[in-house]
Design an enzyme around this catalytic site. Sequence first.
Site, mmCIF file in Angstrom:
data_model
loop_
_atom_site.group_PDB
_atom_site.id
_atom_site.type_symbol
_atom_site.label_atom_id
_atom_site.label_comp_id
_atom_site.label_asym_id
_atom_site.label_seq_id
_atom_site.Cartn_x
_atom_site.Cartn_y
_atom_site.Cartn_z
ATOM 1 N N ASP A 42 -2.905 1.847 -3.095
ATOM 2 C CA ASP A 42 -4.334 1.877 -3.442
ATOM 3 C C ASP A 42 -4.951 3.268 -3.267
ATOM 4 O O ASP A 42 -4.512 4.058 -2.439
ATOM 5 C CB ASP A 42 -5.081 0.858 -2.563
ATOM 6 C CG ASP A 42 -6.463 0.554 -3.115
ATOM 7 O OD1 ASP A 42 -6.673 0.741 -4.326
ATOM 8 O OD2 ASP A 42 -7.335 0.140 -2.329
ATOM 9 N N GLY A 45 -7.775 5.824 -8.110
ATOM 10 C CA GLY A 45 -9.012 6.127 -8.831
ATOM 11 C C GLY A 45 -9.904 7.067 -8.040
ATOM 12 O O GLY A 45 -10.363 8.098 -8.558
ATOM 13 N N HIS A 59 -3.781 7.564 -11.398
ATOM 14 C CA HIS A 59 -2.677 6.609 -11.570
ATOM 15 C C HIS A 59 -1.365 7.354 -11.824
ATOM 16 O O HIS A 59 -0.319 6.988 -11.315
ATOM 17 C CB HIS A 59 -2.975 5.641 -12.719
ATOM 18 C CG HIS A 59 -4.121 4.715 -12.430
ATOM 19 N ND1 HIS A 59 -4.264 4.063 -11.225
ATOM 20 C CD2 HIS A 59 -5.197 4.346 -13.179
ATOM 21 C CE1 HIS A 59 -5.360 3.320 -11.255
ATOM 22 N NE2 HIS A 59 -5.954 3.483 -12.420
ATOM 23 N N SER A 87 -2.591 -6.379 -9.760
ATOM 24 C CA SER A 87 -2.906 -7.706 -9.229
ATOM 25 C C SER A 87 -3.449 -8.613 -10.332
ATOM 26 O O SER A 87 -3.844 -8.145 -11.413
ATOM 27 C CB SER A 87 -3.946 -7.589 -8.106
ATOM 28 O OG SER A 87 -5.234 -7.371 -8.659
ATOM 29 N N GLU A 89 -6.151 -9.858 -10.291
ATOM 30 C CA GLU A 89 -7.587 -9.537 -10.418
ATOM 31 C C GLU A 89 -7.812 -8.209 -11.150
ATOM 32 O O GLU A 89 -8.936 -7.903 -11.565
ATOM 33 C CB GLU A 89 -8.241 -9.444 -9.026
ATOM 34 C CG GLU A 89 -8.434 -10.784 -8.333
ATOM 35 C CD GLU A 89 -7.143 -11.399 -7.829
ATOM 36 O OE1 GLU A 89 -6.293 -10.646 -7.303
ATOM 37 O OE2 GLU A 89 -6.956 -12.617 -7.982
ATOM 38 N N LEU A 153 19.006 -1.188 -2.394
ATOM 39 C CA LEU A 153 17.594 -1.536 -2.187
ATOM 40 C C LEU A 153 17.109 -2.578 -3.191
ATOM 41 O O LEU A 153 17.279 -2.413 -4.398
ATOM 42 C CB LEU A 153 16.736 -0.267 -2.326
ATOM 43 C CG LEU A 153 15.220 -0.457 -2.243
ATOM 44 C CD1 LEU A 153 14.785 -0.773 -0.811
ATOM 45 C CD2 LEU A 153 14.486 0.786 -2.748
ATOM 46 N N ARG A 210 -1.100 0.056 3.933
ATOM 47 C CA ARG A 210 -2.195 0.146 2.961
ATOM 48 C C ARG A 210 -2.881 1.488 3.108
ATOM 49 O O ARG A 210 -3.568 1.741 4.102
ATOM 50 C CB ARG A 210 -3.230 -0.967 3.108
ATOM 51 C CG ARG A 210 -4.321 -0.788 2.027
ATOM 52 C CD ARG A 210 -5.236 -1.957 1.808
ATOM 53 N NE ARG A 210 -5.993 -1.711 0.560
ATOM 54 C CZ ARG A 210 -6.525 -2.631 -0.205
ATOM 55 N NH1 ARG A 210 -6.412 -3.889 0.106
ATOM 56 N NH2 ARG A 210 -7.184 -2.312 -1.305
ATOM 57 N N ARG A 216 -8.141 -4.435 3.924
ATOM 58 C CA ARG A 216 -8.034 -5.819 3.443
ATOM 59 C C ARG A 216 -6.688 -6.040 2.756
ATOM 60 O O ARG A 216 -5.976 -5.090 2.428
ATOM 61 C CB ARG A 216 -9.195 -6.174 2.512
ATOM 62 C CG ARG A 216 -9.348 -5.248 1.329
ATOM 63 C CD ARG A 216 -10.503 -5.673 0.414
ATOM 64 N NE ARG A 216 -10.768 -4.646 -0.575
ATOM 65 C CZ ARG A 216 -11.731 -3.736 -0.474
ATOM 66 N NH1 ARG A 216 -12.549 -3.741 0.561
ATOM 67 N NH2 ARG A 216 -11.898 -2.824 -1.423
ATOM 68 N N GLU A 229 3.559 -6.452 10.579
ATOM 69 C CA GLU A 229 2.791 -5.389 11.241
ATOM 70 C C GLU A 229 2.046 -4.595 10.173
ATOM 71 O O GLU A 229 2.623 -4.258 9.139
ATOM 72 C CB GLU A 229 3.748 -4.449 12.004
ATOM 73 C CG GLU A 229 4.509 -5.107 13.116
ATOM 74 C CD GLU A 229 3.602 -5.526 14.270
ATOM 75 O OE1 GLU A 229 2.597 -4.822 14.518
ATOM 76 O OE2 GLU A 229 3.893 -6.557 14.897
HETATM 77 C C1 IPE Z 1 -5.001 -3.809 -4.717
HETATM 78 O O1 IPE Z 1 -5.889 -2.809 -4.971
HETATM 79 C C2 IPE Z 1 -4.091 -3.998 -5.903
HETATM 80 C C3 IPE Z 1 -3.155 -2.926 -6.156
HETATM 81 C C4 IPE Z 1 -3.005 -1.850 -5.446
HETATM 82 C C5 IPE Z 1 -2.334 -3.098 -7.312
HETATM 83 P P1 IPE Z 1 -7.332 -3.102 -5.575
HETATM 84 O O2 IPE Z 1 -7.984 -1.797 -5.747
HETATM 85 O O3 IPE Z 1 -7.208 -3.948 -6.790
HETATM 86 O O4 IPE Z 1 -7.996 -3.964 -4.425
HETATM 87 P P2 IPE Z 1 -9.522 -4.135 -4.044
HETATM 88 O O5 IPE Z 1 -10.261 -4.512 -5.296
HETATM 89 O O6 IPE Z 1 -9.990 -2.836 -3.516
HETATM 90 O O7 IPE Z 1 -9.538 -5.191 -3.012
HETATM 91 C C1 IPE Z 2 -4.549 1.407 -7.129
HETATM 92 O O1 IPE Z 2 -5.556 2.351 -7.226
HETATM 93 C C2 IPE Z 2 -3.907 1.109 -8.449
HETATM 94 C C3 IPE Z 2 -4.202 -0.227 -8.951
HETATM 95 C C4 IPE Z 2 -4.994 -1.097 -8.434
HETATM 96 C C5 IPE Z 2 -3.561 -0.604 -10.192
HETATM 97 P P1 IPE Z 2 -7.020 1.965 -7.671
HETATM 98 O O2 IPE Z 2 -7.102 2.061 -9.142
HETATM 99 O O3 IPE Z 2 -7.424 0.659 -7.114
HETATM 100 O O4 IPE Z 2 -7.850 3.130 -7.015
HETATM 101 P P2 IPE Z 2 -9.212 2.989 -6.235
HETATM 102 O O5 IPE Z 2 -9.009 1.967 -5.161
HETATM 103 O O6 IPE Z 2 -10.238 2.564 -7.234
HETATM 104 O O7 IPE Z 2 -9.468 4.344 -5.681
HETATM 105 MG MG MG Z 3 -8.298 0.087 -5.386
#
Ligand code: IPE
Ligand code: IPE
Ligand code: MG
Length: 265
Positions: A42, A45, A59, A87, A89, A153, A210, A216, A229
């Site tokens: 994560d 962006g 990305h 995900s 979502e 792996l 994370r 979360r 853990e």
């Molecule tokens: C979790 O990150 C999903 C991935 C890293 C693929 P998100 O950016 O989607 O999670 P939230 O929305 O911050 O909980």
């Molecule tokens: C994780 O980075 C990649 C995916 C969820 C696919 P994000 O795109 O969620 O980046 P942030 O959390 O918005 O910075």
């Molecule tokens: Mg994110």
Amino acid sequence: MFKRLRGILRKGNVKDGIDNSEDYLEKLDIARLPAHVAIIMDGNGRWAIKRGMPRSFGHRAGVKALRQIVEASVELKLKHLTVYAFSTENWKRPREEVNILMNLLVEYLHKEIESLCENNVKINPMGIISELPQHARDAVAMAIERSKNNTGLCFNIALNYGGRTELLMAVKEIGQKLLNGELEFAKIDEQAIANHLFTAGQPDPDLLIRPSGDYRVSNFLLWQLAYTEFWLTDTMWPDFNKTEFFKALLDYQRRERRYGGLLHK
Ligand code: IPE
Ligand code: IPE
Ligand code: MG
């Protein structure tokens, strides 16, 4: 033992301005490495926006970080690595971003499959692959086929993955087997549920990493994380590197895992 990895690190150190990755590596107890590491990749962006760049730039940088971590996992001979790539979502995001993520996935699999296979890595996508666009499904099928006989792996890539969806699917499959008379009610136990998840046959993650400063689970491995853990860092995923990875592994080795019991000393 880690001669090759040290070489890579030494090169990496100069570039990243990090001078302590070897220290972390030296301190790691090879006999007590986690069998299964899970990562929520994560922060891509935010990393890009902070640099005045489009999210897609983040990305792409995130893929580089992934490459490093897979490489380190191979070198350390980890058995299972699970990364959260998309995900259930994440479809809520603008169509353009979703397309970019799918294109990156296809590009990653095509570019990396050769070297992943050379390193005996087996690719195991987890999630509802049938809902991905055709070119992503094709790339996933290619990666599964080409790596299917590999024994090193086990690289789980969570794609269109959601912990609740996974559990719902397991419940439905178990229910169907009950209706068909293929499963006895009395045989439904924790193992039976685990056997119906995407991670069937694999140990639960020992360590969840994370990055990005968010605390979360975001619908990741809800069943499997029962006694995992957690290791959280403010570092954004594109900046995550081998040093951070070793730091997490070292910290994990200092934890006392009690599983609800007591440690008698
Ligand atoms: C979790 O990150 C999903 C991935 C890293 C693929 P998100 O950016 O989607 O999670 P939230 O929305 O911050 O909980
Ligand atoms: C994780 O980075 C990649 C995916 C969820 C696919 P994000 O795109 O969620 O980046 P942030 O959390 O918005 O910075
Ligand atoms: Mg994110």
